[in-house]
Design a protein around this motif. Structure first.
Motif, PDB file in Angstrom:
ATOM      1  N   ILE A  69       0.843  -1.268  -0.100  1.00  9.45           N
ATOM      2  CA  ILE A  69      -0.032  -0.062  -0.001  1.00  9.45           C
ATOM      3  C   ILE A  69       1.004   1.126  -0.023  1.00  9.45           C
ATOM      4  O   ILE A  69       2.145   1.285   0.545  1.00  9.45           O
ATOM      5  N   LYS A  76      -6.576  11.147   1.184  1.00 19.35           N
ATOM      6  CA  LYS A  76      -7.155   9.725   0.933  1.00 19.35           C
ATOM      7  C   LYS A  76      -7.375   9.372  -0.459  1.00 19.35           C
ATOM      8  O   LYS A  76      -7.223   8.047  -0.787  1.00 19.35           O
ATOM      9  N   GLN A  83      -5.630  -5.336  -2.652  1.00 19.85           N
ATOM     10  CA  GLN A  83      -7.156  -5.316  -2.164  1.00 19.85           C
ATOM     11  C   GLN A  83      -7.239  -6.011  -0.736  1.00 19.85           C
ATOM     12  O   GLN A  83      -8.309  -5.737  -0.138  1.00 19.85           O
ATOM     13  N   GLU A  86      -6.085  -2.658   4.084  1.00 14.08           N
ATOM     14  CA  GLU A  86      -6.529  -1.204   4.019  1.00 14.08           C
ATOM     15  C   GLU A  86      -5.921  -0.374   4.842  1.00 14.08           C
ATOM     16  O   GLU A  86      -5.452  -0.813   5.926  1.00 14.08           O
ATOM     17  N   ILE A  97      -1.719  -0.073   8.828  1.00 17.03           N
ATOM     18  CA  ILE A  97      -2.546  -0.809   7.899  1.00 17.03           C
ATOM     19  C   ILE A  97      -3.140  -2.087   8.333  1.00 17.03           C
ATOM     20  O   ILE A  97      -2.614  -2.959   9.279  1.00 17.03           O
ATOM     21  N   LYS A 100      -7.174  -7.682   6.134  1.00 13.85           N
ATOM     22  CA  LYS A 100      -8.489  -7.997   6.314  1.00 13.85           C
ATOM     23  C   LYS A 100      -8.852  -9.540   6.788  1.00 13.85           C
ATOM     24  O   LYS A 100      -9.507  -9.658   7.884  1.00 13.85           O
TER      25      LYS A 100
END
Length: 374
Positions: A69, A76, A83, A86, A97, A100
């Motif tokens: 990332i 933002k 993916q 986040e 970060i 998920k």
């Protein structure tokens, strides 16, 4: 006075040295551990910027040195990356970060880079170890003579070198007995005591132990063990309860003139509960009396005795209802008194009718013979 001045100068030099070393450094935990299948947050902090320095970009690199990332602080719309991660809101010169859903492929070392102008890039490294926990499908009950199945799950089959099921023996002391094991690209190995009864699924993630036919002595707790490298043994314990369903029997006998003793017997595991259902007006002679006797095979015999007037069995239906944890509904055993009386009457009427028809046929035959003689 000179000594005090020297000490203060020394302290000032040390402080300046420490600040210069910390300035522009990235603070990040050296090693962290995450549970597979759960979310996890990685974080790092730029300890102190130099005078006139500003952070223009923050980048995270994954274990393959690819950009995970990247973004510009405070914007933002500049966030870009893979993916399955986040960006998490973080204060000041910090970066967080979130992965998920952690998987085996996320294991490795991550680099957090602050691009600082005009000083240049500052980096910190965190190494992530992915671990797992063993979960099971809950404690089970099974009926003796049928099949019992226990199951468990481990989310990191890539690390598993062996799956082993063991049974805890009655203690103290606590001892464990091997039941069956499975290794990758191999055949399951079953211990002699469980030969031809125990089977295990050929899976390093979802393991099922089946016992068929299951016996009363199989009741107890079982350990599902995943032997992993390099994390060692991961295990969970699940317990098995064995039921023996009742097969109730009813009998009765005359104990004195006008008095009948009815007995309902049920052998089961655990003990059954017996109640009586008497149709119509209750003409019992007192409440039922129950006796409970444990048997050597682990079952329990329950005998319920009901004393009734002898005329009751001729008039109404008397039922023994047996309740058990392993049954969806109670087993009803009838004394069949009303049915028996009706059946007796039916047989008597049929017999009389048969005899009448037979007599009529005989008379007709005699008349026919007499006509032929005339």
């Amino acid at each position: 006075m000179l000594d005090v001045t020297l000490v203060r100068c020394l302290q000032l030099c040390v402080s300046v040295t420490l600040v210069s070393r910390l300035e522009g450094r990235v603070s990040a935990p050296a090693r962290v551990e995450a549970v597979v299948g759960k979310p996890f947050t990685l974080s790092c902090t730029l300890v102190k910027k130099g005078t006139g320095d500003s952070v223009t970009q923050v980048r995270w690199l994954d274990p393959k040195n690819q950009t995970l990332i990247a973004y510009q602080p405070g914007r933002k719309d500049t966030v870009s990356g893979q993916q399955h991660v986040e960006l998490v809101s973080s204060p000041g010169d910090s970066s967080q970060i979130s992965i998920k859903r952690v998987s085996y492929r996320d294991e490795g070392c991550y680099t957090c880079t602050f691009d600082v102008y005009p000083s240049g890039a500052r980096e910190g490294t965190t190494c992530l170890t992915v671990t797992g926990v063993v979960t099971h499908g809950g404690n089970k009950t099974a009926v003796s003579g049928k099949m019992a199945t226990l199951n468990c799950h481990f989310g990191l089959p890539e690390k598993v070198q062996q799956v082993l099921w063991r049974r805890r023996l009655a203690g103290p002391p606590v001892e464990w007995q091997d039941v069956v094991s499975f290794v990758p690209e191999g055949e399951p190995e079953t211990k002699e005591e469980y030969q031809d009864r125990a089977t295990v699924s050929s899976s390093l993630a979802d393991s099922e132990l089946s016992l068929r036919p299951v016996r009363v002595e199989d009741e107890g707790c079982y350990s599902c063990e995943f032997h992993t490298y390099p994390d060692g043994t991961k295990s969970s314990t699940v317990c098995l309860t064995i039921y023996v369903l009742p097969k109730p029997q009813v009998s009765y006998k005359t104990t004195s003139p006008g008095v009948i003793e009815a007995n309902c017997t049920a052998i089961s595991r655990p003990a059954s509960e017996i109640v009586w259902n008497v149709e119509g007006n209750n003409r019992t002679m007192g409440a039922p009396v129950n006796s409970v006797q444990p048997l050597d095979d682990g079952t329990t015999q329950v005998i319920s005795t009901l004393v009734v007037q002898s005329g009751l069995l001729k008039d109404v239906s008397v039922k023994c209802l047996v309740h058990h944890k392993g049954l969806e509904s109670a087993i009803a055993v009838s004394m069949n008194t009303k049915i028996g009386t009706a059946l007796t009457i039916l047989i008597s009427v049929t017999t009389v009718a048969f005899l009448l028809v037979l007599s009529l046929c005989f008379c007709l035959w005699k008349c026919f013979l007499r006509k032929e003689v005339d």
